[in-house]
Design a protein around this motif. Structure first.
Motif, mmCIF file in Angstrom:
data_model
loop_
_atom_site.group_PDB
_atom_site.id
_atom_site.type_symbol
_atom_site.label_atom_id
_atom_site.label_comp_id
_atom_site.label_asym_id
_atom_site.label_seq_id
_atom_site.Cartn_x
_atom_site.Cartn_y
_atom_site.Cartn_z
ATOM 1 N N ASN A 1 0.884 -1.169 0.000
ATOM 2 C CA ASN A 1 0.000 0.000 0.000
ATOM 3 C C ASN A 1 0.920 1.217 0.000
ATOM 4 O O ASN A 1 1.172 1.828 1.035
ATOM 5 N N PRO A 2 1.463 1.578 -1.168
ATOM 6 C CA PRO A 2 2.459 2.642 -1.246
ATOM 7 C C PRO A 2 1.792 4.012 -1.297
ATOM 8 O O PRO A 2 0.560 4.107 -1.431
ATOM 9 N N PRO A 3 2.563 5.076 -1.217
ATOM 10 C CA PRO A 3 1.990 6.393 -1.521
ATOM 11 C C PRO A 3 1.545 6.418 -2.979
ATOM 12 O O PRO A 3 2.300 6.007 -3.858
ATOM 13 N N TYR A 4 0.306 6.874 -3.214
ATOM 14 C CA TYR A 4 -0.203 6.840 -4.592
ATOM 15 C C TYR A 4 -1.143 8.006 -4.907
ATOM 16 O O TYR A 4 -1.755 8.043 -5.975
ATOM 17 N N VAL A 5 -1.287 8.957 -4.001
ATOM 18 C CA VAL A 5 -2.237 10.052 -4.220
ATOM 19 C C VAL A 5 -1.647 11.040 -5.220
ATOM 20 O O VAL A 5 -0.526 11.531 -5.032
ATOM 21 N N VAL B 1 -0.833 -4.592 -5.315
ATOM 22 C CA VAL B 1 -0.533 -3.190 -5.011
ATOM 23 C C VAL B 1 -1.812 -2.364 -4.987
ATOM 24 O O VAL B 1 -2.650 -2.464 -5.898
ATOM 25 N N GLU B 2 -1.959 -1.548 -3.955
ATOM 26 C CA GLU B 2 -3.090 -0.621 -3.875
ATOM 27 C C GLU B 2 -2.696 0.717 -4.490
ATOM 28 O O GLU B 2 -1.672 1.297 -4.120
ATOM 29 N N VAL B 3 -3.536 1.215 -5.400
ATOM 30 C CA VAL B 3 -3.282 2.530 -6.008
ATOM 31 C C VAL B 3 -4.505 3.440 -5.932
ATOM 32 O O VAL B 3 -4.457 4.577 -6.435
ATOM 33 N N GLY B 4 -5.589 2.989 -5.320
ATOM 34 C CA GLY B 4 -6.752 3.838 -5.096
ATOM 35 C C GLY B 4 -7.254 4.533 -6.346
ATOM 36 O O GLY B 4 -7.402 3.936 -7.412
ATOM 37 N N ASN B 5 -7.499 5.846 -6.212
ATOM 38 C CA ASN B 5 -8.011 6.629 -7.341
ATOM 39 C C ASN B 5 -7.029 6.718 -8.491
ATOM 40 O O ASN B 5 -7.417 7.094 -9.608
ATOM 41 N N SER B 6 -5.768 6.397 -8.252
ATOM 42 C CA SER B 6 -4.777 6.439 -9.324
ATOM 43 C C SER B 6 -4.874 5.233 -10.252
ATOM 44 O O SER B 6 -4.046 5.086 -11.157
ATOM 45 N N GLN B 7 -5.891 4.396 -10.047
ATOM 46 C CA GLN B 7 -6.145 3.300 -10.987
ATOM 47 C C GLN B 7 -6.264 3.825 -12.414
ATOM 48 O O GLN B 7 -5.765 3.208 -13.354
ATOM 49 N N VAL B 8 -6.902 4.981 -12.569
ATOM 50 C CA VAL B 8 -7.077 5.535 -13.920
ATOM 51 C C VAL B 8 -5.733 5.842 -14.566
ATOM 52 O O VAL B 8 -5.553 5.682 -15.785
#
Length: 296
Positions: free
Chosen positions: A192-196, A245-252
């Motif tokens: 769960n890295p920084p991804y914002v 890997v979690e990327v949240g809203n950065s999936q796009v």
């Protein structure tokens, strides 16, 4: 206690607090803060809520509620504790508050994605260590490495290793990405890295300003670190290993950057999104592409 919870709910609504660090509504937030501060379980019988408080307990609750309302400090930081996978973890402002949907994958033993029981697990960008330590409970024979760039975060992770008495098979490594793990391979790499991205980071509620920025923001599209992880993951996965890997809203942004890659985007019954899975085979097949696009 009942009066404090009721009063807190009213004030939380009045001040339009944001709930996203363990709860999603004012009632649960108030109950968690009041009962947690008094070292009482969340599911305590209703009759206990009418117990009278000592003077020092009144003062403590008033101070904590003031900090939650006026300073927007997340409840987990006020209590010094958060729960993840039904396990308690020490947290403070050196680490993010645990809230990853990856918890659901751990509870499900990562089924059906893991071919075999993992012997070695890497929790990359570990923060408090909650993901890796929860994995250690789920896979009691596995060796688990908790890696992070932040010395401060790893101090908290080491406290949690000690709290859960897992020092014999869980340990920390300080370094930037895979840099301090040369030649090491794993059956499961979870992160769960920084991804914002920059736009989302600028719009985040005040509660997030108490969390370490290096645990949240990661470049214009949020993928500065994820790009590097993808370029190097093949070198650190065993033949049948898996990268999650979690990327949240950065999936796009991931989908736009790598349209050729068949990411498996995982679904969650308990909420959450933006978590991809890649088996080692695809990490190897696309490694040249990942390296080519390291700079976006």
């Amino acid at each position: 206690m009942r009066d404090y919870i009721r009063w807190a709910v009213s004030r939380f609504h009045q001040e339009q607090l944001f709930f996203g660090h363990g709860t999603d509504n004012a009632w649960d937030e108030a109950r968690q803060l009041v009962l947690g501060a008094l070292h009482l379980p969340f599911a305590i019988a209703d009759s206990y809520l009418d117990c009278r408080l000592e003077d020092d307990e009144h003062a403590m609750l008033r101070d904590l509620l003031r900090q939650r309302i006026e300073q927007r400090v997340p409840t987990a930081y006020l209590l010094g504790e958060a729960w993840f996978c039904n396990l308690p973890f020490i947290v403070d402002e050196r680490v993010l508050v645990p809230r990853s949907p990856i918890a659901e994958l751990i509870d499900q033993h990562f089924a059906p994605w893991l071919a075999d029981e993992p012997a070695r697990i890497l929790d990359l960008c570990t923060g408090s260590g909650c993901i890796g330590i929860a994995c250690a409970y789920e896979f009691p024979e596995a060796e688990v490495v908790l890696a992070d760039l932040s010395f401060d975060a790893l101090e908290v992770a080491n406290q949690n290793i000690e709290r859960h008495e897992l020092g014999e098979r869980v340990y920390t490594v300080q370094g930037d990405g895979f840099a301090e793990l040369p030649g090491q391979r794993f059956d499961l790499i979870v992160s769960n890295p920084p991804y914002v991205d920059a736009e989302d980071f600028a719009d985040m509620p005040a509660e997030y300003q108490h969390e370490p920025e290096m645990g949240l923001a990661c470049g214009e599209d949020g993928l500065d670190l994820v790009r590097r992880m993808l370029a190097e993951a093949a070198d650190h996965l065993n033949e049948r290993g898996v990268l999650i890997v979690e990327v949240g809203n950065s999936q796009v942004h991931v989908e736009a950057l790598y349209p050729e890659v068949d990411f498996t985007w995982l679904e969650f019954e308990r909420g959450g999104h933006g978590v991809f899975l890649l088996p080692a085979k695809l990490c190897r097949e696309h490694q040249a592409l990942f390296k080519q696009r390291l700079n976006g």
